[in-house]
Design an enzyme around this catalytic site. Structure first.
Site, short mmCIF file in Angstrom:
data_model
loop_
_atom_site.label_atom_id
_atom_site.label_comp_id
_atom_site.label_asym_id
_atom_site.label_seq_id
_atom_site.Cartn_x
_atom_site.Cartn_y
_atom_site.Cartn_z
N SER A 93 -2.93 5.48 16.67
CA SER A 93 -2.41 4.82 17.88
C SER A 93 -2.45 5.83 19.02
O SER A 93 -2.36 7.04 18.77
CB SER A 93 -0.97 4.38 17.63
OG SER A 93 -0.33 4.09 18.86
N VAL A 121 0.81 -1.22 0.00
CA VAL A 121 0.00 0.00 0.00
C VAL A 121 0.85 1.27 0.00
O VAL A 121 0.34 2.36 -0.25
CB VAL A 121 -0.98 0.05 1.21
CG1 VAL A 121 -2.12 -0.93 1.04
CG2 VAL A 121 -0.26 -0.15 2.53
N TYR A 180 7.04 6.70 14.44
CA TYR A 180 5.70 6.11 14.58
C TYR A 180 4.69 7.17 15.05
O TYR A 180 3.61 7.31 14.46
CB TYR A 180 5.79 4.96 15.59
CG TYR A 180 4.55 4.09 15.70
CD1 TYR A 180 4.19 3.22 14.68
CD2 TYR A 180 3.76 4.13 16.84
CE1 TYR A 180 3.07 2.41 14.80
CE2 TYR A 180 2.65 3.32 16.97
CZ TYR A 180 2.31 2.46 15.94
OH TYR A 180 1.19 1.66 16.06
N SER A 198 3.80 9.70 12.37
CA SER A 198 2.86 9.18 11.37
C SER A 198 1.46 9.05 11.96
O SER A 198 0.47 9.43 11.32
CB SER A 198 3.35 7.82 10.85
OG SER A 198 3.28 6.83 11.87
N LYS A 199 1.35 8.56 13.18
CA LYS A 199 0.03 8.28 13.76
C LYS A 199 -0.70 9.56 14.17
O LYS A 199 -1.94 9.59 14.22
CB LYS A 199 0.16 7.32 14.94
CG LYS A 199 0.66 5.93 14.55
CD LYS A 199 -0.32 5.20 13.64
CE LYS A 199 0.06 3.75 13.40
NZ LYS A 199 -0.86 3.07 12.49
N ILE A 238 -2.60 -3.67 22.44
CA ILE A 238 -3.43 -4.77 21.94
C ILE A 238 -2.51 -5.99 21.71
O ILE A 238 -1.42 -5.82 21.14
CB ILE A 238 -4.10 -4.39 20.60
CG1 ILE A 238 -4.82 -3.02 20.69
CG2 ILE A 238 -5.05 -5.48 20.10
CD1 ILE A 238 -6.04 -2.97 21.57
N ASN A 287 -5.59 0.04 7.66
CA ASN A 287 -5.04 -0.56 8.88
C ASN A 287 -3.55 -0.87 8.80
O ASN A 287 -2.88 -0.89 9.84
CB ASN A 287 -5.83 -1.86 9.16
CG ASN A 287 -5.14 -2.72 10.19
OD1 ASN A 287 -5.19 -2.42 11.39
ND2 ASN A 287 -4.48 -3.79 9.76
#
Ligand code: NAD
Length: 487
Positions: free
Chosen positions: A380, A304, A393, A396-397, A426, A330
């Site tokens: 997140s 993707v 991370y 980006s989130k 999770i 996702n």
């Protein structure tokens, strides 16, 4: 994959040994397809029944099977009659200070009824700015006191109606309620009880949201502050929830994505599972499991993070289904490094897969989207709070959250919705890589003292892509068991 603290044998052993370990309450989760009677075997207590919003909330939980008690000093006779006709009962009491009728009912009255309770409190308008001595704030203490005595896995839903919008007094009470909720959910979480604020602009949207938050599908959600708007899709959001809908889930060979795909298929959706070619075997397993249960699933291998990959997905779905009703963006990766050690490649890779890919895929599939379609963007809690060693991370989130808000605005004219989910800790292959000490700390930082399951995120994603969330758009929903991070 399950956490040791929820293993029945370990729990039995620990209950015999006097160690200072707080064991979490096992959560009452949904077990399959969402059903009309999913609140059967539970109670609901509603503190006001005076207008269409109150009635819609009470009816939503009653229609889902809860035994409803209305606690109101007066209560509109016509509205109350409708709940009583539906099998509910009316008690002429107030949401008064601790020890009052509400508290007794929440506790199960004389019979000590231990069924979970959904306590729905319509926040009342203060009579003046003195919030210290005020019926409206006293009522918050009263419902909070009652909620603290509720059986495990109960719910406290604080509803702010249109009467609290547009002036300073309403604004003060809104802020006070939000502050109350942000502390209350931290206290209630240990018993698996959750607490949310619903800002209701539209009665039907608010009621649909309340029914979801009250259900076992929302077991791991707490501390949400959501706006229930009028549907942007109009009638297009009505009709069958997810049955027959065509939905794409990226990064769905395993983990959260696979769980979302399985859950959607269970609701009757035709699911397109995307993942990279290297995950072909895992994806084939997920597809096979769905088909074995009579569901519909196809796999489309594509990266993707590339233009050609995004286009390949759109081409495959366009050729076969010719339409798309939902996209769950996702796919995501981590390449954790401190800033000193972060390479350009690690920085760019994470931004490309976690953020850039959403834009590429969305642009490619846009012509296939139908009015009423919904997008879910996986963010997140680290995009809200940040975390040591995760600058790439969390960059980006965090951008993903803003992207969801922008898509919600841009999509409004076409009847499209967009929301972000911010999962906490999770249990998946991704978090299995965390050191044990970090995993244990992450659990202790949640109000529920436990990690979430991929199913928890899947339930939320299904809700957000289905018509029941028709009034929810441009929002970020944490799925984190009440994590202390980033509050
Ligand atoms: P996971 O690693 O188990 O699964 C991610 C999937 O995405 C894998 O199957 C992987 O092959 C696929 N993928 C990676 N790059 C891809 C690409 N370029 N194209 C297509 N597919 C690709 O991760 P997970 O724990 O299931 O996480 C799913 C999402 O949830 C991610 O966006 C993650 O950042 C987010 N999230 C997870 C947690 C958690 O605790 N697990 C917490 C917060 C957010």
């Amino acid at each position: 994959m399950d956490d040791w603290s929820l293993n029945p044998n370990v729990r039995k052993l620990l209950q015999r040994v006097p160690l200072p370990i707080s064991l979490p309450t096992p959560l009452r989760r949904g077990t399959g397809r969402s059903t009309a009677g999913e609140l059967t075997g539970t109670r609901a207590v509603v503190t006001h029944l005076r207008d269409a919003l109150d009635l819609a909330m009470a009816q939503a939980v009653q229609q889902a099977g809860a035994a409803v008690t209305v606690v109101d000093p007066a209560g509109d006779a016509t509205l109350t009659g409708r709940i009583v006709d539906g099998g509910g009962q009316f008690v002429a009491g107030t949401a008064d200070l601790p020890g009052g009728v509400l508290h007794a009912i929440a506790q199960g009255g004389a019979t000590g009824d231990r069924r979970p309770v959904t306590l729905i409190h319509r926040v009342i308008r203060p009579h003046g700015v003195d919030l210290a001595v005020n019926e409206a704030t006293d009522a918050l203490l009263s419902v909070g006191h009652a909620a603290a005595s509720l059986p495990p896995n109960s719910r406290l839903l604080l509803v702010l109606g249109p009467d609290l919008r547009g002036d300073s007094l309403g604004g003060l009470m809104t802020a006070a309620t939000q502050g109350f909720m942000r502390s209350a959910f931290k206290e209630l979480g240990k018993s698996g009880t959750t607490c949310h604020v619903i800002r209701a602009e539209d009665a039907q949207s608010a009621a649909a949201l309340a029914a979801f938050l009250a259900s076992p599908r929302a077991a791991f959600l707490t501390g949400l502050d959501l706006l229930a708007r009028k549907s942007v899709a109009g009638d297009a959001a009505d009709g069958p929830e997810l049955d027959g809908k065509v939905v794409l889930v990226t990064g769905a060979a395993r983990g959260i994505g696979a769980s979302i795909a399985e859950r959607l298929a269970l609701e009757g959706s035709h699911v397109w599972i995307n993942d990279i070619a290297q995950s072909q075997a895992a994806a084939a397993d997920t597809v096979a499991q769905i088909r074995a249960r009579g569901g519909h699933a196809e796999f489309v291998a594509a990266d993707v993070g590339t233009l050609s990959g995004a286009q390949a997905i759109a081409d495959a779905i366009g050729k076969s289904a010719g339409r798309l009703d939902g996209v769950i963006h996702n796919a995501g990766i981590t390449r954790d490094r401190t800033l000193k050690k972060m390479s350009v490649a690690q920085w760019r890779q994470v931004l490309q897969v976690n953020f850039g890919a959403m834009h590429l895929v969305q642009t490619a599939v846009a012509p296939l989207l139908q009015p009423g379609s919904a997008m879910v963007l996986m963010s997140s809690v680290m995009g809200i709070s940040g975390n040591f060693g995760q600058t790439n991370y969390s960059t980006s989130k965090s951008a993903v959250i803003e992207l969801a808000k922008q898509w919600a605005v841009d999509g409004q004219a076409r009847g499209l919705r967009a929301n972000a989910i911010a999962p906490g800790f999770i249990l998946t292959d991704m978090t299995a890589q965390m050191p044990v000490i970090n995993r244990e700390m992450a659990k202790q930082l949640t109000a529920m003292l436990q990690p979430g399951l991929p199913l928890d995120v899947a339930e939320l994603a299904c809700f957000l892509v289905g018509g029941q969330s028709r009034g929810v758009t441009g929002q970020v929903l944490r799925c984190d068991g009440g994590m202390a991070f980033g509050a």
